[in-house]
Design a protein around this motif. Structure first.
Motif, mmCIF file in Angstrom:
data_model
loop_
_atom_site.group_PDB
_atom_site.id
_atom_site.type_symbol
_atom_site.label_atom_id
_atom_site.label_comp_id
_atom_site.label_asym_id
_atom_site.label_seq_id
_atom_site.Cartn_x
_atom_site.Cartn_y
_atom_site.Cartn_z
ATOM 1 N N SER A 1 1.097 -10.787 3.796
ATOM 2 C CA SER A 1 2.030 -9.774 4.295
ATOM 3 C C SER A 1 1.616 -8.398 3.779
ATOM 4 C CB SER A 1 3.453 -10.085 3.828
ATOM 5 O OG SER A 1 3.949 -11.254 4.445
ATOM 6 N N VAL A 2 1.993 -7.355 4.522
ATOM 7 C CA VAL A 2 1.638 -5.987 4.126
ATOM 8 C C VAL A 2 2.829 -5.056 4.332
ATOM 9 C CG1 VAL A 2 0.148 -3.992 4.575
ATOM 10 C CG2 VAL A 2 -0.807 -6.305 4.688
ATOM 11 N N ILE A 3 3.093 -4.224 3.321
ATOM 12 C CA ILE A 3 4.085 -3.151 3.428
ATOM 13 C C ILE A 3 3.376 -1.822 3.191
ATOM 14 C CG2 ILE A 3 6.079 -2.037 2.337
ATOM 15 C CD1 ILE A 3 7.333 -4.637 1.855
ATOM 16 N N GLY A 4 3.692 -0.838 4.024
ATOM 17 C CA GLY A 4 3.135 0.498 3.860
ATOM 18 C C GLY A 4 4.157 1.468 3.301
ATOM 19 N N PHE A 5 3.848 2.750 3.452
ATOM 20 C CA PHE A 5 4.734 3.786 2.911
ATOM 21 C C PHE A 5 4.557 5.056 3.738
ATOM 22 C CE2 PHE A 5 7.005 6.413 0.051
ATOM 23 C CZ PHE A 5 7.585 5.636 -0.951
ATOM 24 N N ASP A 6 5.643 5.617 4.218
ATOM 25 C CA ASP A 6 5.737 6.902 4.927
ATOM 26 C C ASP A 6 6.324 6.775 6.328
ATOM 27 O OD1 ASP A 6 4.835 8.595 2.906
ATOM 28 O OD2 ASP A 6 2.737 8.353 3.488
ATOM 29 N N ASN A 7 6.139 5.612 6.983
ATOM 30 C CA ASN A 7 6.653 5.415 8.339
ATOM 31 C C ASN A 7 6.107 6.462 9.310
ATOM 32 O OD1 ASN A 7 8.135 4.052 10.325
ATOM 33 N ND2 ASN A 7 9.919 5.380 10.057
ATOM 34 N N ILE A 8 4.789 6.644 9.299
ATOM 35 C CA ILE A 8 4.170 7.556 10.259
ATOM 36 C C ILE A 8 4.245 6.936 11.656
ATOM 37 C CG2 ILE A 8 2.626 8.506 8.509
ATOM 38 C CD1 ILE A 8 0.361 6.833 9.719
ATOM 39 N N ASP A 9 4.035 7.742 12.691
ATOM 40 C CA ASP A 9 4.168 7.260 14.069
ATOM 41 C C ASP A 9 3.274 6.053 14.350
ATOM 42 O OD1 ASP A 9 6.030 9.198 14.603
ATOM 43 O OD2 ASP A 9 4.620 10.582 15.546
ATOM 44 N N LEU A 10 2.059 6.069 13.809
ATOM 45 C CA LEU A 10 1.114 4.981 14.073
ATOM 46 C C LEU A 10 1.561 3.647 13.487
ATOM 47 C CD1 LEU A 10 -2.420 6.605 13.618
ATOM 48 C CD2 LEU A 10 -1.474 5.609 15.710
ATOM 49 N N SER A 11 2.500 3.672 12.548
ATOM 50 C CA SER A 11 2.916 2.418 11.915
ATOM 51 C C SER A 11 3.577 1.467 12.909
ATOM 52 C CB SER A 11 3.857 2.693 10.736
ATOM 53 O OG SER A 11 5.047 3.325 11.174
ATOM 54 N N ALA B 1 0.858 -1.186 0.000
ATOM 55 C CA ALA B 1 0.000 0.000 0.000
ATOM 56 C C ALA B 1 0.891 1.231 0.000
ATOM 57 C CB ALA B 1 -0.908 0.007 1.229
ATOM 58 N N ILE B 2 0.582 2.208 -0.861
ATOM 59 C CA ILE B 2 1.511 3.333 -1.000
ATOM 60 C C ILE B 2 1.301 4.424 0.045
ATOM 61 C CG2 ILE B 2 1.697 2.837 -3.466
ATOM 62 C CD1 ILE B 2 0.368 5.652 -3.889
ATOM 63 N N SER B 3 0.567 4.102 1.112
ATOM 64 C CA SER B 3 0.549 4.956 2.300
ATOM 65 C C SER B 3 0.300 4.065 3.507
ATOM 66 C CB SER B 3 -0.529 6.044 2.212
ATOM 67 O OG SER B 3 -1.804 5.537 2.549
ATOM 68 N N ASP B 4 0.826 4.454 4.655
ATOM 69 C CA ASP B 4 0.645 3.656 5.865
ATOM 70 C C ASP B 4 -0.823 3.569 6.269
ATOM 71 O OD1 ASP B 4 3.338 3.144 6.093
ATOM 72 O OD2 ASP B 4 3.717 4.717 7.574
ATOM 73 N N ILE B 5 -1.554 4.656 6.086
ATOM 74 C CA ILE B 5 -2.968 4.650 6.469
ATOM 75 C C ILE B 5 -3.738 3.613 5.651
ATOM 76 C CG2 ILE B 5 -5.094 6.000 6.507
ATOM 77 C CD1 ILE B 5 -3.159 6.742 8.714
ATOM 78 N N ARG C 1 -1.060 -3.686 14.851
ATOM 79 C CA ARG C 1 -0.862 -5.092 15.205
ATOM 80 C C ARG C 1 -1.091 -5.925 13.961
ATOM 81 N NH1 ARG C 1 1.536 -3.228 18.510
ATOM 82 N NH2 ARG C 1 1.386 -3.385 20.775
ATOM 83 N N PRO C 2 -0.018 -6.458 13.364
ATOM 84 C CA PRO C 2 1.382 -6.357 13.783
ATOM 85 C C PRO C 2 1.984 -5.001 13.392
ATOM 86 C CG PRO C 2 1.238 -7.542 11.716
ATOM 87 C CD PRO C 2 -0.181 -7.278 12.137
ATOM 88 N N PRO C 3 3.102 -4.622 14.035
ATOM 89 C CA PRO C 3 3.792 -3.394 13.624
ATOM 90 C C PRO C 3 4.127 -3.443 12.132
ATOM 91 C CG PRO C 3 4.655 -4.174 15.708
ATOM 92 C CD PRO C 3 3.758 -5.263 15.190
ATOM 93 N N LEU C 4 3.963 -2.316 11.472
ATOM 94 C CA LEU C 4 3.975 -2.260 10.010
ATOM 95 C C LEU C 4 5.367 -2.080 9.417
ATOM 96 C CD1 LEU C 4 2.183 -2.094 7.425
ATOM 97 C CD2 LEU C 4 2.089 0.385 7.816
ATOM 98 N N THR C 5 5.735 -2.983 8.522
ATOM 99 C CA THR C 5 6.917 -2.775 7.681
ATOM 100 C C THR C 5 6.563 -1.689 6.674
ATOM 101 O OG1 THR C 5 7.774 -5.019 7.921
ATOM 102 C CG2 THR C 5 8.393 -3.830 5.918
ATOM 103 N N THR C 6 7.472 -0.737 6.472
ATOM 104 C CA THR C 6 7.106 0.425 5.664
ATOM 105 C C THR C 6 8.330 1.089 5.048
ATOM 106 O OG1 THR C 6 5.915 2.547 5.739
ATOM 107 C CG2 THR C 6 7.193 1.957 7.679
ATOM 108 N N VAL C 7 8.085 1.917 4.062
ATOM 109 C CA VAL C 7 9.134 2.737 3.454
ATOM 110 C C VAL C 7 9.185 4.064 4.199
ATOM 111 C CG1 VAL C 7 9.929 3.911 1.371
ATOM 112 C CG2 VAL C 7 8.816 1.670 1.197
#
Length: 228
Positions: free
Chosen positions: A162-172, A137-141, A176-182
């Protein structure tokens, strides 16, 4: 604020920079620098290489054995188009092509950068004939919406998807589970954008009107190797 010229310049950070935004700034003659967003319009910006960031995220999933990888991208219509959405989608596709994997159109979904948009897009993927083992997903939200859609479908993240987000916002870190992100270097982006805007307002020469910084993949617990 723009109409009354209460400011000389603005550092603009939003989900997308539309043609409407561009016309407002152009007609008001107020200086603007985009922070964390790139655009097709001739506007100064500070951001990252979104193509490479998406390419790296999807390549990481591929390295863990994932082959059916979905993407939830942002709006691509003329009014809301951002180079961010376009380049991240291109990076996703190129990573699949370079690794000899199939691009499944059923696993490419557009959403609005909101939680509900990510949830709905993920639900559509999970109910399809071809289901993903991973979602980018191209945003964490939107990624958070996707994770809840996975659980509401009776599946688990990352055990089933599996899920990967984008932005690494504080909520990431709090999902649950903690989000892998860019991660984007937002402090540096803001600082450089501020210095650039001050120079533009002062009439000084700006050596680089488009500044690209490095991204980083932050590994947490929302991604695992695909089950055989």
């Amino acid at each position: 604020m723009l109409k009354n010229r209460w400011v000389d310049g603005i550092i603009f950070h939003c989900d997308y920079f539309s043609e409407e935004h561009y016309e407002i700034f152009k007609n008001s003659n107020i200086k603007v620098v985009l922070a964390g967003r790139t655009t097709k319009f001739n506007v100064p910006y500070v951001g990252i290489d979104n193509f490479k960031a998406a390419y790296d995220a999807v390549s990481y999933l591929i390295s863990l054995g994932h082959k059916r990888i979905g993407i939830i991208h942002g709006p691509l219509d003329d009014m809301k188009e951002t180079i961010d959405s376009v380049d991240r989608l291109k990076g996703y596709k190129q990573a699949l092509v370079d690794n000899g994997l199939t691009i499944y159109e059923e696993l490419i979904k557009e959403a609005n950068f909101k939680y509900k948009g990510g949830y709905k897009a993920a639900m559509e993927m999970l109910k399809g004939e071809i289901t993903p083992t991973a979602i980018f997903a191209i945003s964490d939200i939107m990624a958070m919406g996707a994770i809840n859609a996975i659980f509401d479908s009776g599946l688990s993240c990352p055990e089933d998807v599996s899920v990967i987000g984008f932005d690494n916002i504080d909520l990431s870190e709090a999902t649950r589970p903690p989000l892998t992100t860019v991660s984007q270097p937002m402090y540096e982006i803001g600082a450089i954008a501020a210095r650039m805007l001050i120079k533009i307002i002062s009439g000084e020469k700006v050596e680089e009107a488009q500044v690209i910084l490095r991204h980083k993949l932050v590994l947490r617990n929302s991604v695992i190797s695909v089950k055989e």
